[in-house]
Design an enzyme around this catalytic site. Structure first.
Site, mmCIF file in Angstrom:
data_model
loop_
_atom_site.group_PDB
_atom_site.id
_atom_site.type_symbol
_atom_site.label_atom_id
_atom_site.label_comp_id
_atom_site.label_asym_id
_atom_site.label_seq_id
_atom_site.Cartn_x
_atom_site.Cartn_y
_atom_site.Cartn_z
ATOM 1 C CG PHE A 119 -61.497 -0.275 -46.996
ATOM 2 C CD1 PHE A 119 -61.809 -0.186 -45.650
ATOM 3 C CD2 PHE A 119 -60.244 -0.736 -47.361
ATOM 4 C CE1 PHE A 119 -60.888 -0.544 -44.680
ATOM 5 C CE2 PHE A 119 -59.308 -1.100 -46.391
ATOM 6 C CZ PHE A 119 -59.632 -1.006 -45.054
ATOM 7 C CB VAL A 120 -59.393 5.146 -48.533
ATOM 8 C CG1 VAL A 120 -60.533 5.666 -49.397
ATOM 9 C CG2 VAL A 120 -59.554 5.628 -47.091
ATOM 10 C CG ASP A 126 -65.878 4.439 -41.098
ATOM 11 O OD1 ASP A 126 -66.457 4.873 -42.093
ATOM 12 O OD2 ASP A 126 -65.870 3.231 -40.806
ATOM 13 C CD GLU A 137 -58.068 8.633 -35.987
ATOM 14 O OE1 GLU A 137 -56.872 8.373 -36.206
ATOM 15 O OE2 GLU A 137 -58.849 7.849 -35.435
ATOM 16 C CG ASP A 138 -56.320 7.113 -39.699
ATOM 17 O OD1 ASP A 138 -57.198 7.355 -38.837
ATOM 18 O OD2 ASP A 138 -55.961 5.948 -39.976
ATOM 19 C CE LYS A 197 -64.107 5.383 -45.323
ATOM 20 N NZ LYS A 197 -64.141 3.942 -45.052
ATOM 21 N N GLY A 205 -52.620 4.836 -37.661
ATOM 22 C CA GLY A 205 -52.964 5.474 -38.937
ATOM 23 C C GLY A 205 -52.597 6.941 -39.057
HETATM 24 P P1 IMP Z 1 -64.533 4.881 -36.558
HETATM 25 O O1 IMP Z 1 -64.420 4.534 -35.104
HETATM 26 O O2 IMP Z 1 -65.606 4.083 -37.257
HETATM 27 O O3 IMP Z 1 -64.669 6.352 -36.821
HETATM 28 O O4 IMP Z 1 -63.239 4.316 -37.238
HETATM 29 C C1 IMP Z 1 -62.098 4.958 -37.295
HETATM 30 C C2 IMP Z 1 -60.948 4.007 -37.544
HETATM 31 O O5 IMP Z 1 -61.298 2.929 -38.427
HETATM 32 C C3 IMP Z 1 -59.842 4.755 -38.211
HETATM 33 O O6 IMP Z 1 -58.976 5.327 -37.254
HETATM 34 C C4 IMP Z 1 -59.184 3.697 -39.059
HETATM 35 O O7 IMP Z 1 -58.200 3.037 -38.301
HETATM 36 C C5 IMP Z 1 -60.287 2.719 -39.405
HETATM 37 N N1 IMP Z 1 -60.843 2.968 -40.752
HETATM 38 C C6 IMP Z 1 -62.051 3.489 -41.050
HETATM 39 N N2 IMP Z 1 -62.242 3.562 -42.376
HETATM 40 C C7 IMP Z 1 -61.107 3.083 -42.941
HETATM 41 C C8 IMP Z 1 -60.683 2.923 -44.321
HETATM 42 O O8 IMP Z 1 -61.394 3.236 -45.305
HETATM 43 N N3 IMP Z 1 -59.442 2.397 -44.501
HETATM 44 C C9 IMP Z 1 -58.626 2.033 -43.461
HETATM 45 N N4 IMP Z 1 -58.975 2.191 -42.173
HETATM 46 C C10 IMP Z 1 -60.214 2.696 -41.911
HETATM 47 MG MG MG Z 2 -56.823 4.965 -37.086
#
Ligand code: IMP
Ligand code: MG
Length: 186
Positions: A156-157, A107, A103-104, A135, A47
């Site tokens: 969700f984006v 979450d 990082e993209d 987020k 991402g």
């Molecule tokens: P975390 O471990 O919950 O912080 O998730 C991070 C990863 O989940 C990101 O690097 C994304 O790959 C994926 N992700 C979280 N939210 C989204 C979204 O809204 N769209 C697409 N990918 C997401």
């Molecule tokens: Mg990612």
């Protein structure tokens, strides 16, 4: 697939001009903060790849790049489980280096927390985070974010590196999905 992404868009949240303008600001800030120092950008695949490519062209100091791929256990899940696997590790020895993770989106925070904990064991000189999207409402574990492009609501984006089932990463803007047309796995 590109031809039919439009029906999935509820709203374009961040268009190309806003992305470019904010990434230019981040690049200028990073260039100033690391001026005269060593810098290694570490992109989290997949991402973060569009963000890295644009950000590095806005960083005016010498720097290197490297890549890491991580995923949550169980493919197709958008929800992190807290079990994060390293699929592809760095080539670079980060001992005594200034590392900036690119990082993209953050979450729950589990992905970045796991990556940070792993990389700290290699004793970089510094380890910071630059995320395009934050987020913030969804955070479950604390991750120290040093640079954030945009804080977004709990949507969700997709687009600009972020996928829907691995598609649409190429779109030049960030859109919120229309949940009546597509519901991500939870
Ligand atoms: P975390 O471990 O919950 O912080 O998730 C991070 C990863 O989940 C990101 O690097 C994304 O790959 C994926 N992700 C979280 N939210 C989204 C979204 O809204 N769209 C697409 N990918 C997401
Ligand atoms: Mg990612």
């Amino acid at each position: 697939m590109v031809a039919n992404y439009k029906h999935l868009v509820r709203e374009v949240l961040i268009d190309e001009d806003r992305l470019n303008a904010r990434i230019a600001e981040l690049g200028a800030q990073i260039s100033a903060d690391y001026a005269g120092q060593d810098l290694l950008l570490v992109c989290i695949l997949r991402g973060g790849v569009l963000f890295l490519a644009d950000l590095m062209r806005r960083i005016t100091i010498p720097h290197q790049i490297d890549f890491m791929a991580v995923s949550s256990y169980g493919s197709g899940n958008r929800q992190s489980t807290g079990h994060v696997r390293i699929n592809f590790d760095l080539k670079t020895d980060i001992y005594n280096r200034n590392v900036l993770l690119v990082e993209d989106i953050i979450d729950s925070g589990y992905t970045l927390k796991t990556v940070m904990d792993l990389l700290q064991t290699r004793h970089p000189r510094s380890l910071r985070i630059c995320t395009l999207l934050d987020k913030v409402e969804r955070r479950e574990v604390v991750v120290p974010i040093d640079y954030a492009g945009f804080q977004i609501a709990n949507d969700f984006v997709f687009g600009y590196g972020l996928d829907i089932d691995e598609y649409y990463r190429e779109l030049p803007f960030i859109a919120a999905v229309d949940l009546s047309k597509y519901t991500p796995d939870e």
